[in-house]
Design a protein around this motif. Structure first.
Motif, mmCIF file in Angstrom:
data_model
loop_
_atom_site.group_PDB
_atom_site.id
_atom_site.type_symbol
_atom_site.label_atom_id
_atom_site.label_comp_id
_atom_site.label_asym_id
_atom_site.label_seq_id
_atom_site.Cartn_x
_atom_site.Cartn_y
_atom_site.Cartn_z
ATOM 1 N N THR A 4 -38.906 -26.485 16.488
ATOM 2 C CA THR A 4 -39.039 -26.546 17.937
ATOM 3 C C THR A 4 -40.399 -25.985 18.329
ATOM 4 O O THR A 4 -40.753 -24.870 17.939
ATOM 5 C CB THR A 4 -37.920 -25.750 18.641
ATOM 6 N N VAL A 5 -41.159 -26.780 19.068
ATOM 7 C CA VAL A 5 -42.478 -26.362 19.529
ATOM 8 C C VAL A 5 -42.562 -26.661 21.024
ATOM 9 O O VAL A 5 -42.276 -27.783 21.443
ATOM 10 C CB VAL A 5 -43.614 -27.093 18.785
ATOM 11 N N ALA A 6 -42.942 -25.665 21.792
ATOM 12 C CA ALA A 6 -43.047 -25.819 23.252
ATOM 13 C C ALA A 6 -41.757 -26.400 23.840
ATOM 14 O O ALA A 6 -41.792 -27.198 24.773
ATOM 15 C CB ALA A 6 -44.251 -26.685 23.613
ATOM 16 N N GLY A 7 -40.632 -26.021 23.252
ATOM 17 C CA GLY A 7 -39.329 -26.444 23.751
ATOM 18 C C GLY A 7 -38.881 -27.817 23.324
ATOM 19 O O GLY A 7 -37.786 -28.250 23.694
ATOM 20 N N LEU A 8 -39.696 -28.518 22.530
ATOM 21 C CA LEU A 8 -39.368 -29.878 22.120
ATOM 22 C C LEU A 8 -38.995 -29.948 20.642
ATOM 23 O O LEU A 8 -39.425 -29.115 19.832
ATOM 24 C CB LEU A 8 -40.560 -30.806 22.397
ATOM 25 N N ASP A 9 -38.216 -30.946 20.309
ATOM 26 C CA ASP A 9 -37.759 -31.202 18.945
ATOM 27 C C ASP A 9 -38.871 -31.947 18.201
ATOM 28 O O ASP A 9 -39.156 -33.110 18.491
ATOM 29 C CB ASP A 9 -36.491 -32.054 19.010
ATOM 30 N N VAL A 10 -39.506 -31.255 17.235
ATOM 31 C CA VAL A 10 -40.721 -31.759 16.591
ATOM 32 C C VAL A 10 -40.496 -31.951 15.094
ATOM 33 O O VAL A 10 -39.968 -31.077 14.409
ATOM 34 C CB VAL A 10 -41.901 -30.784 16.813
#
Length: 262
Positions: A4-10
């Motif tokens: 999770t990066v900056a709240g997104l699924d990466v």
């Protein structure tokens, strides 16, 4: 690697992509954001790392009601900054196409090349925008608003005639992982797909004529989902765009040219 990066699924193809030139993959509608094997193979052949991010309301990325195409691109900027990538080739398939272009507007210093496959063009409010689509009902409903799009989702069924024989061959072969990923996305619900459709028929939130990056618009001549006229419209609106029309290809089979166009 999935994180999770900056709240997104990466998803990233390597544990560390800092300082790397990356292929930023924008998935179609609907998918999970997982890195598909043919995308990984094409990137590996060019010495690129892959970063793929599930758009809001897909997989583990939280929903942003009312999001625009530009909103998604703005949300990817902190992801790229946190990962520390050196440069980006922004590549989008189908519903990922508008978002790939938007990233060039949102991150002009980082994204200097864009490739789209079967990307829709901005909605101009006319009936001609839907011309050539085998099954335009979902997008027509989206043009009426979220409530209408949700009502249509209750009766929506895939029209097999939307794909040509070459599409089915691709899904049975090299791009079988795409079909599997579409199926996997069903467990996360329909909000991602609905929000994509709504975003496509609203103002995208950025000016196409302000995109400085070079954009290659790869389009199947036989596409019955997003017809070739959309690529032509985009090429006329973007300052540095080229249409790469592929005879015999439909909506999915056009992806077989990914490695070559990179």
């Amino acid at each position: 690697m999935r994180t999770t990066v900056a709240g997104l699924d990466v998803h990233t193809s390597h544990d560390h992509v800092a300082g790397r030139d990356v292929l930023l993959w924008h998935h179609g509608s609907p998918q999970t954001g997982a890195i598909l094997p043919p995308v990984q193979a094409a990137a590996d052949a060019r010495g690129l790392a892959v970063v793929s991010v599930a758009r809001p309301a897909y997989a583990g990325s939280p929903r942003i009601p009312g999001r625009s195409v530009a909103d998604v691109a703005a949300g990817l900027r902190p992801v790229m900054e946190a990962l520390g990538v050196a440069s980006v080739i922004s590549v989008g398939a189908s519903g990922g196409g508008p978002h790939a272009i938007a990233c060039a507007a949102a991150m002009p210093g980082l994204v200097r090349r864009v490739v789209t496959f079967a990307s829709p063009a901005p909605f101009d409010g006319s009936d001609e925008w839907f011309a050539g689509m085998q099954a335009p009902q979902a997008l027509r409903a989206a043009a009426e608003g979220e409530e209408a799009r949700r009502r249509f989702a209750e009766i929506d069924e895939f029209d097999p005639a939307s794909f040509v024989d070459a599409d089915y061959a691709a899904l049975d072969g090299e791009w079988a992982s795409l079909g599997a990923d579409v199926a996997a996305s069903e467990s996360y619900g329909i909000d991602g797909l609905l929000d994509d459709d709504l975003a496509f028929v609203r103002p995208w939130g950025f000016a196409l004529d302000g995109v400085a990056a070079s954009v290659l618009l790869v389009q199947g001549e036989e596409d019955r989902v997003i017809p070739p006229r959309h690529a032509r419209f985009l090429s006329e609106a973007l300052p540095h765009a080229t249409v790469d029309l592929r005879p015999g290809d439909g909506h999915v089979s056009v992806l077989r040219h990914l490695s070559a166009v990179l």
